[in-house]
Design an enzyme around this catalytic site. Structure first.
Site, mmCIF file in Angstrom:
data_model
loop_
_atom_site.group_PDB
_atom_site.id
_atom_site.type_symbol
_atom_site.label_atom_id
_atom_site.label_comp_id
_atom_site.label_asym_id
_atom_site.label_seq_id
_atom_site.Cartn_x
_atom_site.Cartn_y
_atom_site.Cartn_z
ATOM 1 N N GLY A 161 -30.784 38.003 -10.600
ATOM 2 C CA GLY A 161 -30.947 38.967 -11.694
ATOM 3 C C GLY A 161 -31.170 38.314 -13.047
ATOM 4 O O GLY A 161 -31.280 38.993 -14.067
ATOM 5 N N THR A 197 0.835 -1.208 0.000
ATOM 6 C CA THR A 197 0.000 0.000 0.000
ATOM 7 C C THR A 197 0.865 1.252 0.000
ATOM 8 O O THR A 197 1.994 1.228 0.471
ATOM 9 C CB THR A 197 -0.935 0.037 1.222
ATOM 10 O OG1 THR A 197 -0.157 0.309 2.386
ATOM 11 C CG2 THR A 197 -1.674 -1.275 1.397
ATOM 12 N N SER A 243 -30.578 28.336 -6.184
ATOM 13 C CA SER A 243 -30.222 26.909 -6.065
ATOM 14 C C SER A 243 -28.984 26.565 -6.908
ATOM 15 O O SER A 243 -29.093 25.884 -7.926
ATOM 16 C CB SER A 243 -31.400 26.014 -6.431
ATOM 17 O OG SER A 243 -32.076 26.437 -7.594
#
Lengths: 632, 309
Positions: free
Chosen positions: A468, A107, A539
């Site tokens: 906007g 590893t 969102s």
């Protein structure tokens, strides 16, 4: 022919009786993990001639051992690894001795690749943790981290291999001092079976045979220890659990439930219970291609046939009727975070546990764990490679067991719904009982009845776009038109909701996620009530819009991208917010200090730099008409 | 009491039974979670074992996916005969794909070299076939013990829209929780034999009596010696070099690919026990007989990056 059949049969039987030990080597960078594996293979005469030839050639060309064999080249199989001289991902090597078969996973030592180390550790029976005797004045962070992960994942057998003893003149005192430090830490972790062996992987001391350089060491060399350590797991003696993987229905006469037995044994005529549904039945057949079985044991892949028709599908767990597993939808869990993007409490992810995949949200991050001190520190998020304790809430109840009792039924991964990446791995510690105390009220009037009374179909029309871009204007105009058509509507507007329901929320990522979660829940209740709901919120994140979509039924959610370029929105600036944001008076403003993730496949795309309000509303009405939402 | 009774009946699975169960789990996971899986069938011993396991995994149903052979047109004739016989016997849905662009350009292992030839006829051929049929998961018989870059690969190995493997950024794969999620156009290569060794494969073939291509067994065959390898003259398309004359030798193959690129070994092993016996004494790995692995260091990794399975 050279084969001698009776002799060979005996040989094969002996091969078959050997058990398989899965182990990992871990530890910090440069502690010699790859070298150790190479040395084991080499000394154990497990390298074949052509492999040894190419190792010699590569060692001479790119090796780091001044022309001597560079064993790391045996396991660092990627070009990038050999170029940089580091281990990036796990390498699996296979070898066998007269006593046992082994799969050893080498590893990576670097912290950034911890997730790869954890992948290997999750299937290991034993871990060799290497330490460098030459740098042994304290425990390195990675030694602690890897030991922690091994203990968290329930690896019971640890070998502490104190390597590079040759660099400290094989000094007994250096070894003892390091072992004392390590064992103090191991005790805190609850690691009990730790074997400490002084070695030199480079020189081969105590690797396959006792070293003449360290006569003070009386214990076994590494390989003999690996060949004899008792690592058996006793999952056969536990009650039956089989997660249903696949329903096998080749024709109308056969219906079997395919799966791998996670624990226990199963016999024909055993009484079983299916969770979460709780229905009971009796096993009538255990089917395999090699013939029906009377009994099957844990780890066996079988197909079970029941004596009667009950509803069973993938993700259910077949249990011994007398001792079924629990079901819950809220859990206390430990999570290792594996993504570069931080964990966000409140965001909905996917969880795969056993054979179930469902939505999951971290409802509370209780703390994260400091690897060095094992202290629990308060945290708002988890970063890459951090470990935290959290509460998690699922989209539906699942059958489970705590990880300490079952690796198969207590482990899970978290998946990002947008990128599909595996972003976390975790273990269930226990269920939170809260879930079972709040029951769903089954109301007698259904949502479709409520909508039908209004002569309409209910749905959410979800506007997303920059501040906007024209969301509120178009939403309001659309509602007017729908109202005049006799539809029952409501507009949920971002600014308005933030004045009431969401006035406690700010504009950090976590608060934005919660803002959307709440308004999506409100929209769902309104759809339940039979309304056409227009949601007009910036969102900004794809993930939360997707979560909102998943709350609604099929065809009940339309995403509308109200799109205008940032400079157009900024020029409009109806509320003067862009000016404030540019003057740094407003932090985290979407498009300036905070990102906006545009929809990839919206149901409608309104380019408001070109379209008039009327044209936009017309476009939406024809979409609604096509979806059958404007007529009764 | 209960515990004592249970202990009596507890059987321990053997090593091969565990490997078998693991492979079956992996295949079932693919079928349960992927939309349109396919099994890559290369006709060799590993494919034979994988097919055998697939028959077990879904029994009494047939494997719920087709098998795909990417035919380079340079396979041994006995392999093609074995392919036809096997798929007919098991009643499988076989798809044979040939890269017709490559055939039209006359790509062959002699004038274009093994590297270009493999890239066009195997790798490109495979990508074409996967794209044409829209397969989102491809089961392959590769094993981790075969080669160093294989040793690094996940069991569920994610591929981009362009079939590329990103070895530096593989998905974590803890426990046996395989993440099969992907976007449209992306696909996953799945290796159910990842944890099998060459010895396991032969031992399993022996115990389960799995039919394999006769080329694995020693027999007198016409061969020429080239670059230290024994190449079988399987048909008259093999251009002989000046002075080269095929001679009959008792040989067999440890691995099967395209005949001009696959080296035979001299052997007397003409039965499965003899093969196992030979293996137990072997001093060379099976990939020694693969010319395509000799195209320089990291050649397998490079081929895999390009979409080779």
């Amino acid at each position: 022919m050279s084969g001698d059949a009776p002799g060979l049969d005996a040989y094969l039987r002996a091969q078959e009786k050997k058990d398989l030990l899965r182990l990992i080597t871990c530890g910090s960078v440069d502690d010699g993990k790859s070298t150790l594996i190479g040395r084991l293979l080499y000394e154990g005469k497990m390298l074949l001639d052509d492999q040894l030839d190419s190792l010699k050639a590569e060692s001479a060309r790119v090796g780091t051992q001044a022309g001597d064999l560079d064993f790391a080249l045996l396991v660092d199989g990627l070009s990038a690894e050999r170029e940089q001289g580091i281990t990036i991902d796990i390498a699996y090597r296979f070898f066998a001795t007269d006593k046992r078969k082994f799969i050893v996973a080498d590893t990576p030592g670097h912290e950034q690749y911890t997730r790869n180390m954890a992948t290997a550790a999750s299937t290991a029976d034993l871990a060799i943790i290497l330490a460098d005797a030459h740098r042994s004045s304290e425990l390195l962070t990675q030694t602690r981290r890897h030991s922690y992960i091994c203990s968290m994942l329930g690896i019971r057998h640890i070998v502490l291999a104190v390597n590079k003893m040759d660099l400290v003149q094989y000094d007994h005192a250096v070894f003892e001092a390091y072992v004392a430090k390590y064992m103090a830490f191991a005790r805190e972790l609850g690691l009990t079976q730790v074997e400490c062996i002084p070695i030199s992987a480079l020189r081969g001391d105590n690797v396959v045979a006792p070293s003449s350089q360290m006569s003070w060491y009386r214990g076994p060399a590494l390989l003999p220890y690996l060949e004899t350590v008792d690592f058996g797991r006793e999952s056969s003696t536990r009650p039956l659990r089989m997660p249903v993987q696949w329903v096998n229905r080749p024709n109308a006469d056969f219906r079997g439930f395919a799966g791998t037995i996670a624990s226990g044994t199963v016999k024909t005529s055993d009484r079983i219970k299916v969770l979460p549904s709780g229905q009971e039945a009796t096993i009538s057949r255990i089917v395999t291609q090699d013939g029906d079985l009377e009994t099957a044991v844990d780890a066996q892949a079988v197909t079970l046939v029941l004596d009667r028709e009950i509803d069973v599908s993938r993700g259910d767990v077949i249990c011994a009727a007398g001792s079924p597993v629990s079901i819950a939808d809220q859990f206390a869990v430990r999570v290792l975070w594996m993504a570069p993007e931080e964990l966000l409490p409140g965001r909905t992810y996917l969880m795969k546990a056993g054979t179930v995949t469902t939505q999951a949200t971290v409802t509370a991050l209780k703390h994260k764990i400091s690897i060095n001190t094992l202290e629990h520190n308060a945290a708002k998020t988890l970063q890459l490679n951090e470990i935290g304790l959290c509460n998690i809430s699922l989209g539906k109840p699942i059958a489970f067991e705590p990880y300490a009792e079952s690796r198969d039924l207590g482990s899970f991964i978290l998946i990002d719904r947008i990128t599909n990446q595996t972003i976390g791995m975790g273990l269930i510690d226990f269920a939170l009982r809260r879930a079972s105390n709040i029951h769903w009220q089954n109301l007698e009037i259904s949502r479709s009845a409520r909508a039908a009374q209004k002569n309409q179909k209910a749905a959410v029309i979800w506007f997303t776009g920059l501040s906007g871009s024209g969301k509120s204007t178009i939403a309001s105009a659309l509602e007017k038109r729908l109202y005049s058509l006799g539809r029952h509507t409501y507009v949920l507007d971002g600014d308005n909701v933030r004045h009431g329901l969401n006035r406690d929320l700010g504009f950090t990522d976590a608060d934005r996620i919660e803002n959307i979660r709440r308004v999506a829940e409100v929209a769902r209740l309104m759809v339940d009530a039979g309304l056409l709901v227009i949601v007009s919120f910036i969102s900004p994140f794809r993930n939360e819009r997707e979560a909102a979509r998943n709350l609604m039924g099929e065809g009940e959610f339309l995403e509308v991208f109200v799109d205008a370029p940032l400079d157009v929105c900024e020029a409009r600036d109806p509320k003067g917010l862009y000016k404030k944001a540019r003057r740094q008076q407003l932090m985290n403003f979407t498009g300036i200090g905070s990102p906006y993730e545009a929809p990839e496949n919206p149901d409608a795309h309104l380019d408001t730099a070109r379209l008039s309000v009327e044209a936009a509303v017309d476009k939406l009405l024809s979409l609604l008409e096509a979806k059958g939402l404007t007529s009764a | 009491m209960e515990r004592d009774r249970l202990l009596d009946v507890v059987q321990r699975l053997t090593h091969l039974q565990r490997l078998e169960a693991e492979s079956i789990f992996i295949m079932r996971e693919v079928v349960a979670e992927c939309e349109k899986p396919v099994m890559l069938y290369s006709i060799g011993k590993d494919s034979s074992v994988m097919l055998h396991l697939a028959m077990k995994a879904f029994y009494p149903a047939k494997p719920p996916f087709p098998v795909l052979h990417v035919d380079t047109t340079w396979k041994f004739r006995e392999m093609i005969a074995f392919r036809e016989e096997t798929t007919a016997r098991l009643g499988l849905d076989l798809i044979v794909h040939v890269n017709s662009d490559g055939v039209r350009q006359g790509i062959n292992p002699f004038s274009h070299g093994s590297s270009i030839y493999t890239n066009v006829m195997k790798t490109e051929g495979l990508r074409q076939a996967l794209d044409r049929h829209g397969f989102d998961a491809a089961l392959g018989g590769a094993r981790r013990d075969e080669e160093k870059s294989r040793a690094k690969e996940r069991i569920f190995s994610f591929r981009s829209r362009h079939h590329r493997w990103d070895p530096k950024n593989q998905r974590p794969e803890p426990w046996k929780l395989y993440n099969t999620r992907k976007s449209k156009g992306e696909n996953i290569r799945v290796f159910p034999l990842s944890n099998w060794t060459e010895f396991d494969i032969w031992q399993y073939i022996y115990l389960e009596k799995i039919p394999v291509v006769p080329l694995y067994f020693a027999k007198e065959r016409p061969v020429v010696r080239r670059d230290g390898m024994l190449i079988m003259v399987d048909d008259d398309r093999l251009p002989l070099e000046p002075g080269e004359r095929p001679e009959m030798r008792k040989v067999r193959f440890r691995t099967l690919g395209c005949y001009p690129l696959t080296g035979a070994i001299e052997s007397d092993a003409d039965t499965l026990p003899a093969i196992l016996d030979e293996m137990a004494r072997a001093r060379n790995s099976e990939r020694q007989g693969r010319m395509i692995d000799r195209d320089g260091m990291g050649s397998m990794e490079r081929k895999k990056l390009e979409g080779y399975f």
